[in-house]
Write a protein that holds these residues in place. Structure first.
Motif, PDB file in Angstrom:
ATOM      1  N   GLY A  22       5.062  29.219  -1.850  1.00  0.00           N
ATOM      2  CA  GLY A  22       4.973  30.665  -1.982  1.00  0.00           C
ATOM      3  C   GLY A  22       5.303  31.137  -3.390  1.00  0.00           C
ATOM      4  O   GLY A  22       4.723  32.109  -3.876  1.00  0.00           O
ATOM      5  N   LEU A  23       6.228  30.449  -4.074  1.00  0.00           N
ATOM      6  CA  LEU A  23       6.586  30.826  -5.438  1.00  0.00           C
ATOM      7  C   LEU A  23       5.489  30.469  -6.431  1.00  0.00           C
ATOM      8  O   LEU A  23       5.256  31.191  -7.406  1.00  0.00           O
ATOM      9  N   ASP A  24       4.831  29.323  -6.203  1.00  0.00           N
ATOM     10  CA  ASP A  24       3.801  28.875  -7.138  1.00  0.00           C
ATOM     11  C   ASP A  24       2.586  28.376  -6.340  1.00  0.00           C
ATOM     12  O   ASP A  24       2.324  27.176  -6.259  1.00  0.00           O
ATOM     13  N   PRO A  25       1.822  29.280  -5.727  1.00  0.00           N
ATOM     14  CA  PRO A  25       0.720  28.870  -4.837  1.00  0.00           C
ATOM     15  C   PRO A  25      -0.443  28.219  -5.567  1.00  0.00           C
ATOM     16  O   PRO A  25      -1.282  27.584  -4.920  1.00  0.00           O
ATOM     17  N   GLU A  26      -0.514  28.367  -6.875  1.00  0.00           N
ATOM     18  CA  GLU A  26      -1.611  27.761  -7.612  1.00  0.00           C
ATOM     19  C   GLU A  26      -1.333  26.310  -7.991  1.00  0.00           C
ATOM     20  O   GLU A  26      -2.210  25.623  -8.515  1.00  0.00           O
ATOM     21  N   PHE A  27      -0.095  25.850  -7.769  1.00  0.00           N
ATOM     22  CA  PHE A  27       0.247  24.457  -8.098  1.00  0.00           C
ATOM     23  C   PHE A  27      -0.268  23.554  -6.977  1.00  0.00           C
ATOM     24  O   PHE A  27       0.267  23.524  -5.875  1.00  0.00           O
ATOM     25  N   GLY A  28      -1.330  22.806  -7.256  1.00  0.00           N
ATOM     26  CA  GLY A  28      -1.971  21.998  -6.230  1.00  0.00           C
ATOM     27  C   GLY A  28      -1.130  20.846  -5.719  1.00  0.00           C
ATOM     28  O   GLY A  28      -1.306  20.386  -4.597  1.00  0.00           O
ATOM     29  N   GLY A  29      -0.174  20.376  -6.537  1.00  0.00           N
ATOM     30  CA  GLY A  29       0.628  19.228  -6.114  1.00  0.00           C
ATOM     31  C   GLY A  29       1.729  19.571  -5.151  1.00  0.00           C
ATOM     32  O   GLY A  29       2.411  18.677  -4.633  1.00  0.00           O
ATOM     33  N   SER A  30       1.942  20.853  -4.865  1.00  0.00           N
ATOM     34  CA  SER A  30       3.060  21.243  -4.002  1.00  0.00           C
ATOM     35  C   SER A  30       2.871  20.814  -2.549  1.00  0.00           C
ATOM     36  O   SER A  30       3.798  20.894  -1.754  1.00  0.00           O
ATOM     37  N   PHE A  31       1.685  20.360  -2.198  1.00  0.00           N
ATOM     38  CA  PHE A  31       1.445  19.944  -0.806  1.00  0.00           C
ATOM     39  C   PHE A  31       1.930  18.519  -0.534  1.00  0.00           C
ATOM     40  O   PHE A  31       2.002  18.109   0.619  1.00  0.00           O
ATOM     41  N   LEU A  63       0.826  -1.207   0.000  1.00  0.00           N
ATOM     42  CA  LEU A  63       0.000   0.000   0.000  1.00  0.00           C
ATOM     43  C   LEU A  63       0.862   1.258   0.000  1.00  0.00           C
ATOM     44  O   LEU A  63       0.538   2.239  -0.700  1.00  0.00           O
ATOM     45  N   VAL A  64       1.946   1.255   0.753  1.00  0.00           N
ATOM     46  CA  VAL A  64       2.840   2.418   0.781  1.00  0.00           C
ATOM     47  C   VAL A  64       3.459   2.650  -0.592  1.00  0.00           C
ATOM     48  O   VAL A  64       3.536   3.795  -1.076  1.00  0.00           O
ATOM     49  N   VAL A  65       3.914   1.575  -1.239  1.00  0.00           N
ATOM     50  CA  VAL A  65       4.506   1.710  -2.582  1.00  0.00           C
ATOM     51  C   VAL A  65       3.476   2.272  -3.568  1.00  0.00           C
ATOM     52  O   VAL A  65       3.791   3.154  -4.382  1.00  0.00           O
ATOM     53  N   ILE A  66       2.241   1.764  -3.497  1.00  0.00           N
ATOM     54  CA  ILE A  66       1.188   2.260  -4.400  1.00  0.00           C
ATOM     55  C   ILE A  66       0.928   3.748  -4.161  1.00  0.00           C
ATOM     56  O   ILE A  66       0.842   4.544  -5.113  1.00  0.00           O
ATOM     57  N   LEU A  67       0.818   4.148  -2.893  1.00  0.00           N
ATOM     58  CA  LEU A  67       0.551   5.550  -2.579  1.00  0.00           C
ATOM     59  C   LEU A  67       1.702   6.451  -3.017  1.00  0.00           C
ATOM     60  O   LEU A  67       1.472   7.542  -3.568  1.00  0.00           O
ATOM     61  N   LEU A  68       2.936   6.006  -2.784  1.00  0.00           N
ATOM     62  CA  LEU A  68       4.086   6.814  -3.193  1.00  0.00           C
ATOM     63  C   LEU A  68       4.161   6.930  -4.719  1.00  0.00           C
ATOM     64  O   LEU A  68       4.475   8.003  -5.256  1.00  0.00           O
ATOM     65  N   THR A  69       3.879   5.833  -5.400  1.00  0.00           N
ATOM     66  CA  THR A  69       3.902   5.874  -6.872  1.00  0.00           C
ATOM     67  C   THR A  69       2.827   6.819  -7.399  1.00  0.00           C
ATOM     68  O   THR A  69       3.080   7.635  -8.300  1.00  0.00           O
ATOM     69  N   TRP A  70       1.620   6.709  -6.851  1.00  0.00           N
ATOM     70  CA  TRP A  70       0.543   7.602  -7.270  1.00  0.00           C
ATOM     71  C   TRP A  70       0.895   9.054  -6.961  1.00  0.00           C
ATOM     72  O   TRP A  70       0.667   9.958  -7.772  1.00  0.00           O
ATOM     73  N   GLY A  71       1.451   9.318  -5.773  1.00  0.00           N
ATOM     74  CA  GLY A  71       1.818  10.677  -5.401  1.00  0.00           C
ATOM     75  C   GLY A  71       2.871  11.257  -6.335  1.00  0.00           C
ATOM     76  O   GLY A  71       2.779  12.414  -6.751  1.00  0.00           O
ATOM     77  N   ALA A  72       3.901  10.440  -6.667  1.00  0.00           N
ATOM     78  CA  ALA A  72       4.948  10.918  -7.563  1.00  0.00           C
ATOM     79  C   ALA A  72       4.387  11.236  -8.952  1.00  0.00           C
ATOM     80  O   ALA A  72       4.728  12.246  -9.573  1.00  0.00           O
ATOM     81  N   PHE A  73       3.520  10.345  -9.458  1.00  0.00           N
ATOM     82  CA  PHE A  73       2.916  10.566 -10.775  1.00  0.00           C
ATOM     83  C   PHE A  73       2.065  11.841 -10.778  1.00  0.00           C
ATOM     84  O   PHE A  73       2.170  12.688 -11.688  1.00  0.00           O
ATOM     85  N   ALA A  74       1.217  11.997  -9.740  1.00  0.00           N
ATOM     86  CA  ALA A  74       0.354  13.179  -9.665  1.00  0.00           C
ATOM     87  C   ALA A  74       1.190  14.450  -9.528  1.00  0.00           C
ATOM     88  O   ALA A  74       0.873  15.485 -10.131  1.00  0.00           O
ATOM     89  N   TYR A  75       2.265  14.362  -8.769  1.00  0.00           N
ATOM     90  CA  TYR A  75       3.115  15.533  -8.566  1.00  0.00           C
ATOM     91  C   TYR A  75       3.784  15.955  -9.865  1.00  0.00           C
ATOM     92  O   TYR A  75       3.750  17.139 -10.249  1.00  0.00           O
TER      93      TYR A  75
END
Length: 379
Positions: free
Chosen positions: A94-103, A17-29
């Protein structure tokens, strides 16, 4: 019992599950970064985006991989790197506040910090992070602070707090189970030493009193000497059994076949009667608890033969089978008068309790003129 301790299957599922979540997070980012208003590039502002992302992810990876369990310096280094990754990710927001993946990166860094910091410090770090996100959003975003993002970080905080408390509870359970196991084994050893001393000392008194009466009445000196020798053998046997019990307390457990051979020699030395040992199958190393159970059961059974069947021959069979080990101790029956001793009675109870602790079975009962103890231990 396995309360609070993840089993191998559960750990494997968690890792997947951790690998799946990290892979999804990296792809979305990466996908969001490429489609943002300030995409990465090899010149201008885009080059700065590349640089800050490289620094941010490098700090996060180094902080997460640093083994914070080794010593204080490693722990401090891990915390510093993760805090730096968190600060860098806030600067990128702060540099790109509209980028949703920065969180994504600060959420991972915040969760990792909760595993390394005391709970109050983790909560304080989370509160500062949420406040920083709110301030940056008010200053740099067109529509003010992103309350959905703030709620998401609050959810991460609550999840990290619950995870930390769960880990603390599992550790407390593990320590309690280990302490209970130690206390249970010490209780068994105390019972065994009690039985050893009760039998050995009582029998010595009987033999020495008999020798004294013979000598006082000018009786047969040969019989008196025999009584003294028997008392001496009992004293040596009791001393050896007490040493073995204390060695068990220190964790010094020999292989079952070797320990049983020593027990057979001691039986012959203390009784003058043979104790035959038969080993079948391929001897192999057993789990510590299984080996201890086999050795202690054999010792208890032979002690009971000496105590309740004086003059009897003994036979020990140890069988190594595919999925279990079997132990059988039999005797030929008493040929001398039985000496009733005070204070005993824990032998069979202790054997049965020890077998049940590792899902084994113990069967005891008459066997012709003698007695039989049969143990089966899964391995």
């Amino acid at each position: 019992m396995n309360c609070g301790i993840p089993r191998p299957k559960e750990r494997a599922i968690s890792r997947v599950l951790v690998v799946i979540l990290l892979t999804w997070g990296a792809f979305a980012y990466l996908r969001g970064l490429a489609r943002s208003d300030q995409p990465p590039a090899l010149h201008g502002f885009g080059l700065g985006v590349v640089a800050i992302n490289v620094v941010m992810i490098a700090l996060l990876a180094a902080g997460a991989r640093a083994d914070h369990r080794r010593d204080g310096r490693w722990r401090t280094a891990s915390i510093v790197l993760l805090v730096a990754a968190l600060a860098t990710s806030l600067a990128f927001y702060g540099l790109d506040p509209e980028f949703g993946g920065s969180f994504i990166v600060p959420m991972i860094a915040l969760w990792a910090l909760f595993t390394r910091l005391p709970l109050p410090w983790g909560i304080a770090t989370s509160a500062l992070t949420i406040a920083g996100l709110g301030i940056l959003g008010e200053v740099y975003r067109d529509h003010g602070a992103d309350f959905g993002l703030l709620v998401a970080f609050l959810g991460v905080t609550l999840g990290a707090v619950a995870s930390s408390q769960g880990a603390a509870a599992r550790e407390a359970t593990r320590r309690a189970e280990a302490a209970n196991a130690v206390l249970a084994e010490r209780s068994h050893i105390a019972r065994e030493i009690h039985d050893i001393l009760a039998h050995s000392l009582s029998a010595q008194i009987v033999h020495l009193e008999g020798a004294r009466l013979l000598l006082a009445r000018d009786g047969d000196r040969v019989q008196a000497l025999d009584r003294v020798e028997r008392a001496g053998n009992l004293a040596r046997s009791g001393l050896e059994e007490t040493k073995r019990a204390l060695a068990t307390l220190r964790g010094e457990i020999p292989e079952p076949k070797d320990a049983i051979a020593e027990l057979a020699e001691e039986f012959y030395a203390s009784t003058g009667r043979p104790c035959d040992v038969e080993v079948t199958g391929v001897p192999r190393e057993l789990p510590a608890q299984a080996g201890l159970t086999v050795v202690r059961t054999a010792q208890e059974a032979l002690t009971n033969v000496r105590k309740h069947a004086p003059g009897a021959r003994a036979h020990v069979a140890l069988r190594y089978l595919g999925d279990r080990v079997e132990l059988e101790v039999t005797d030929s029956g008493a040929t001398e008068s039985v000496i009733e001793l005070d204070g005993g009675g824990y032998g069979l109870v202790g054997m049965r309790e020890r077998a049940e602790l590792i899902d084994g079975t113990l069967i005891t009962g008459p066997d012709g003129k003698g007695f039989r103890v049969s143990l089966k231990v899964p391995v």
